[in-house]
Design an enzyme around this catalytic site. Structure first.
Site, PDB file in Angstrom:
ATOM      1  CB  VAL A 128    -143.484  54.787   6.968  1.00  0.00           C
ATOM      2  CG1 VAL A 128    -141.960  54.753   6.817  1.00  0.00           C
ATOM      3  CG2 VAL A 128    -143.841  54.933   8.432  1.00  0.00           C
ATOM      4  CB  ALA A 131    -143.207  60.249   5.092  1.00  0.00           C
ATOM      5  CE1 TYR A 132    -136.148  56.437   1.640  1.00  0.00           C
ATOM      6  CE2 TYR A 132    -137.444  55.547  -0.165  1.00  0.00           C
ATOM      7  CZ  TYR A 132    -136.226  55.774   0.428  1.00  0.00           C
ATOM      8  OH  TYR A 132    -135.084  55.346  -0.192  1.00  0.00           O
ATOM      9  CB  VAL A 133    -142.174  58.504  -2.126  1.00  0.00           C
ATOM     10  CG1 VAL A 133    -142.297  59.083  -3.538  1.00  0.00           C
ATOM     11  CG2 VAL A 133    -142.000  56.992  -2.196  1.00  0.00           C
ATOM     12  CE  LYS A 136    -133.637  59.027   0.233  1.00  0.00           C
ATOM     13  NZ  LYS A 136    -132.273  59.477   0.576  1.00  0.00           N
TER      14      LYS A 136
END
Length: 217
Positions: A128, A131-133, A136
C-alpha cells in the site's frame, strides 16, 4: 472575486482552505462525490458541486470546473487502505484534473502532494505504501510536464493542531510535522503569488510567517 475549484473538497485540508479562500475574497467551489456533504460545506462558505473522481472522465472534470479560474487538487486516498484507490484517486484523479483544467481553459493549478515522494521506496515497504508513493510521484511528474501554471506543495506529517501561521517552505526540507490548517493557508497564499508558478516546495512547520515564506521560498 474568483472561483477556485477544490478537488477533494470535503477533505480536512480542503475544509480549512474553503475558509481561507472565502476570507481572501475568493469563491471556493468544493467538488465532492456525496450530496450529504453539501450542508456542511455551504455553511463554511463554499459552493458545492458533485464530482465522482473515480467514475467521471476528463470531460466530467472540465464541466465541474466551469466558471473557475484555478484548480486545487487536494484529493487523496491516504497512505492506508486499498492499493487500487491510490491509482484511481491519487494518480488518475490528478491526471483527469489536469486534463479537465486544460479543456476548461484554466491554466492555474495547485497540487497537494507529500514530502519524500521522489525518494526510493524501501524494499521492505508495504504494498500500500509503495502504491501511494508511486501514485503521488507520478501525479507530480505529470503536472510538472504539463503546460499549466502549476505549483506543487509537499507537506510533511499532517496534524490537526491549531494553525500557527509559521512554516518552513523550500524545494527540499527534512520531514517534520505541519498542521493541516497551515497547509491550507499556504495553498491560499500561493494561488495569489505569481512567483510560485512552476515551483515545487516542501512544507513543514517552521518559524517564518506564511506570507514571507511564500515570498522568499
Amino acid at each position: 472575486m474568483t472561483r477556485i475549484a477544490i478537488v477533494g473538497g470535503h477533505g480536512k485540508v480542503a475544509r480549512h482552505l474553503v475558509r481561507d479562500l472565502r476570507a481572501a475574497g475568493h469563491e471556493p467551489v468544493a467538488l465532492v462525490r456525496r450530496e450529504t456533504y453539501r450542508d456542511e460545506l455551504e455553511a463554511l462558505g463554499a459552493e458545492v458541486r458533485l464530482l465522482d473522481i473515480e467514475a467521471q472522465d476528463a470531460d466530467g472534470f472540465a464541466a465541474a470546473f466551469e466558471g473557475c479560474s484555478a484548480v486545487v487538487f487536494a484529493a487523496g486516498a491516504g497512505p492506508d487502505g486499498k492499493v487500487e484507490r491510490k491509482r484511481t484517486v491519487d494518480l488518475e484523479g490528478s491526471l483527469k484534473s489536469i486534463e479537465g483544467a486544460r479543456r476548461a481553459g484554466i491554466s492555474r493549478f495547485v497540487q497537494v502532494s507529500a514530502s519524500g515522494m521522489d525518494e526510493p521506496v524501501p524494499a521492505d515497504a508495504s504494498e500500500v505504501w509503495r502504491a501511494y508513493v508511486e501514485a503521488k510521484r507520478d501525479a507530480d511528474v505529470a503536472l510538472r510536464a504539463s503546460d499549466l501554471d502549476w505549483t506543487i506543495i509537499r507537506p510533511g506529517v499532517l496534524t490537526d493542531e491549531p494553525a500557527t501561521g509559521l512554516v518552513a517552505l523550500a524545494p527540499t526540507l527534512p520531514k517534520a510535522d505541519v498542521p493541516r490548517a497551515d497547509v491550507a493557508a499556504v495553498l491560499a497564499a500561493v494561488l495569489d503569488a505569481p512567483r510560485s508558478i512552476r515551483q515545487q516546495w516542501d512544507l513543514m512547520g517552521g518559524d517564518t510567517p506564511i506570507a514571507e515564506a511564500v515570498a522568499t521560498a
